[in-house]
Scaffold this active site. Structure first.
Site, PDB file in Angstrom:
ATOM      1  CG  HIS A 281      -2.139   0.798   1.095  1.00  0.00           C
ATOM      2  ND1 HIS A 281      -2.457   1.808   1.964  1.00  0.00           N
ATOM      3  CD2 HIS A 281      -3.130   0.775   0.176  1.00  0.00           C
ATOM      4  CE1 HIS A 281      -3.592   2.376   1.595  1.00  0.00           C
ATOM      5  NE2 HIS A 281      -4.022   1.766   0.523  1.00  0.00           N
ATOM      6  CE  LYS A 283      -2.024   4.608  -2.412  1.00  0.00           C
ATOM      7  NZ  LYS A 283      -1.988   3.472  -1.461  1.00  0.00           N
ATOM      8  CG  HIS A 509      -7.257   7.838  -1.674  1.00  0.00           C
ATOM      9  ND1 HIS A 509      -5.924   7.574  -1.905  1.00  0.00           N
ATOM     10  CD2 HIS A 509      -7.873   6.642  -1.613  1.00  0.00           C
ATOM     11  CE1 HIS A 509      -5.747   6.263  -1.997  1.00  0.00           C
ATOM     12  NE2 HIS A 509      -6.907   5.671  -1.821  1.00  0.00           N
TER      13      HIS A 509
END
Length: 623
Positions: A281, A283, A509
């Site tokens: 996950h 980034k 997000h």
């Protein structure tokens, strides 16, 4: 067992073992991943029947990428955008098979999906089906009398400036005026007044030659649209080598590799995920320039939908210069030990593809860094290694680098996220018994305060009235199967409201955690991260607290006042347009947060919403 709450009546499964799979032993050798077990919804939710006011507008939807978002929720969002179901006053019948119908007049039903594990944000990637558009009986064909001009746009509840395409001045043509104090930035959002994008960054800005002459890059992420990603690189850098670090396996991996076939300069590094339900996950971008090296840690997937009408955040490092030849191994370290921790994080992948990047980082001077790295790497850890990753890493940093504050028991903790894992049947199972202890740590004080805890997660109404409408909920994958087991959690929920940054209608997000003063004007610390509210992301203690298990790769940066020669961070109440004279920290949402009312419900992605249309005149029918 039935429970009632302000969010409706639920039937609760008696099972508490949301993560009951047998898991590998502590990481000493390569572990095998066990197949995930299926959870059984075994229940239904009867929501509040209060009707929402319809929004009678028709707004052009966001163009949909040809590559699906990796989660089931994301696939539903794409399906609802490409095959919208229009709202009808007569409450049309909804297409598709449903698991259980709800007997009240709300028209809501459970999805027939029963394989949500409560931890994963992503399931096996699959192309969504393309059903025919459902047409209500009263829906009329378009009138032939007047054809809209090519550039005309429909009316919008968000004002005449709502648009999908980038305006001429959306991208920077000169080095933007950025806040270099904290180097924390929000993404640009189409449809906002120009001032709210001043000092914000788009992916094209990040990769722009204004920041350096790119030689190679690495993209760590969860979801990729490789063709779109490469288009964001400037033309002169578009064929420079790119390494993709991902967590896909089997069919999903094959599809990802297939995407890259036309691009021979794209290579892959598969992150090892040895524990069930874990995801890659993180980034992050590593950018190697002729002039030096840069790290960018973000919350955005590398797909188009993540970069235009959602609220995202990022930390962009300074340009790190190359060290003189012959420098020692410890040269170029920062007071926050960022270089050491970044190298340790990259080494945790145990990937030959990253070795050359590890060596490059060693050759650069990262001493200007003023943030702390907070990562998660899958495994089971004992002894001193327990504090290397996850929330125990955050606890260690707060213990060693902050000081107790007067009246700290009145300093609330805020957690803001876009997905929620299974917390257990009550708050003592993990949230209060473990995670909250980390978030309330301040220095070496033996006093353990119990301050207010505010959790920010969008309500159904927040999503319905957003720029994207209901499809925004595809990036908020909180499932009915998980929610029905933890009604107690919903009493903590607060709205996503961000008028100060102009992003109230750009669904979050971004993931942020912080400790704020009772009057909401000061911060004791601030964290931006990829980690949602889940044990998979943050880790969970095991074996009488002698071991911690982490399922996923995550990465974020922690801002501590001591690294900036401050006692606390003042909150910048007006962060846009960006001003170099402000020392305030740009919190991305409004403070104090607004608690849910008795009529509000948290957004649940896999049940229909047909009582009122969204900003595009559509309802939500999960696939």
């Amino acid at each position: 067992m039935s429970q009632g709450s302000q969010h409706g009546k639920w039937t609760i499964s008696s099972s508490d073992d949301d993560e009951g799979d047998e898991l590998p032993a502590p990481r000493a050798a390569t572990s095998k991943r066990h197949p995930p077990g299926k959870s059984n919804p075994g229940s239904h939710w009867q929501p509040s029947t209060s009707k929402l006011e319809p929004v009678t507008v028709d707004v052009k939807p966001e163009p949909v990428s040809s590559h699906a978002n990796g989660s089931e929720a994301g696939q539903s969002a794409q399906l609802n955008q490409s095959n919208p179901v229009k709202y009808q006053e007569s409450s049309p019948s909804l297409p598709g098979k449903r698991k259980k119908e709800v007997s009240d007049s709300s028209g809501w039903a459970l999805s027939d999906s029963d394989d949500d594990d409560g931890v994963r944000e992503k399931s096996v990637k699959r192309e969504p089906p393309s059903p025919k558009r459902v047409k209500g009986k009263d829906e009329q064909p378009p009138s032939p009398k007047r054809v809209k001009g090519k550039n005309e746009r429909p009316p919008s509840p968000h004002g005449r400036l709502y648009y999908i395409d980038e305006p001429d001045d959306f991208f920077e043509s000169s080095l933007p005026g950025l806040d270099d104090t904290y180097r924390f930035y929000l993404n640009k959002v189409t449809g906002l007044d120009r001032k709210y994008n001043s000092g914000a960054l788009h992916i094209r800005d990040i990769l722009s030659p204004l920041f350096g002459t790119l030689k190679e890059s690495v993209q760590f992420n969860y979801c990729f649209d490789i063709a779109w990603m490469l288009q964001q690189y400037p033309e002169e850098f578009r064929n420079r080598p790119v390494l993709i670090v991902h967590g896909d396996k089997r069919e999903a991996k094959a599809r990802l590799v297939q995407q890259a076939q036309p691009f021979p300069h794209v290579r892959f590094c598969q992150a090892k995920l040895d524990i069930a339900f874990g995801t890659h996950h993180t980034k992050m971008m590593l950018l190697w320039y002729e002039e030096g090296f840069r790290v960018v840690i973000t919350t955005s997937n590398l797909i188009r939908a993540d970069w235009y009408q959602k609220t995202q955040g990022m930390w962009m490092s300074p340009l790190f210069p190359r060290l003189p030849k012959g420098s020692s191994e410890t040269s170029g370290e920062s007071p926050t030990f960022f270089k050491r921790d970044l190298l340790e994080y990259l080494s945790s992948y145990r990937a030959p593809e990253l070795e050359e990047w590890i060596q490059r980082i060693r050759e650069h001077d990262l001493s200007e860094t003023r943030v702390y790295l907070v990562g998660s790497s899958p495994g089971r850890y004992v002894g001193p290694d327990m504090e290397r990753w996850g929330h125990l890493r955050l606890r260690k940093l707060l213990y060693e680098n902050t000081d107790p504050l007067p009246g700290e028991e009145r300093w609330p903790v805020i957690g803001q996220f876009s997905s929620i894992g299974s917390m257990g049947l009550d708050k003592t199972k993990w949230l209060a018994g473990e995670f909250q202890r980390t978030l309330t740590t301040l220095g070496k004080s033996s006093h353990r305060s119990d301050p207010p805890l505010h959790l920010l997660y969008p309500s159904v109404e927040d999503v319905r009235t957003s720029l994207e409408g209901y499809p925004a909920g595809g990036s908020l994958p909180y499932s009915i199967q998980t929610a029905q087991k933890q009604l107690w959690l919903h009493s903590y929920f607060h709205h996503w409201k961000a008028n100060t940054t102009g992003r109230t209608h750009a669904m979050p997000h971004i993931k942020t955690y912080m400790r704020v003063s009772p009057d909401f004007t000061q911060l004791a610390w601030f964290l931006i991260t990829s980690a949602n509210l889940s044990k998979a992301a943050w880790g969970a203690l095991e074996k009488s607290n002698t071991q911690v298990m982490v399922r996923s790769y995550e990465l974020g940066v922690l801002f501590l006042p001591s690294a900036f020669d401050m006692k606390t961070f003042p909150v910048n109440k007006n962060p846009f347009p960006v001003s170099s004279s402000s020392s305030g920290f740009p919190v991305p949402f409004d403070l104090p947060p607004t608690h849910y009312s008795s009529k509000d419900q948290p957004w649940i992605w896999n049940i229909p919403y047909s009582q009122a249309p969204d900003t595009h005149g559509n309802v939500w029918v999960p696939s």
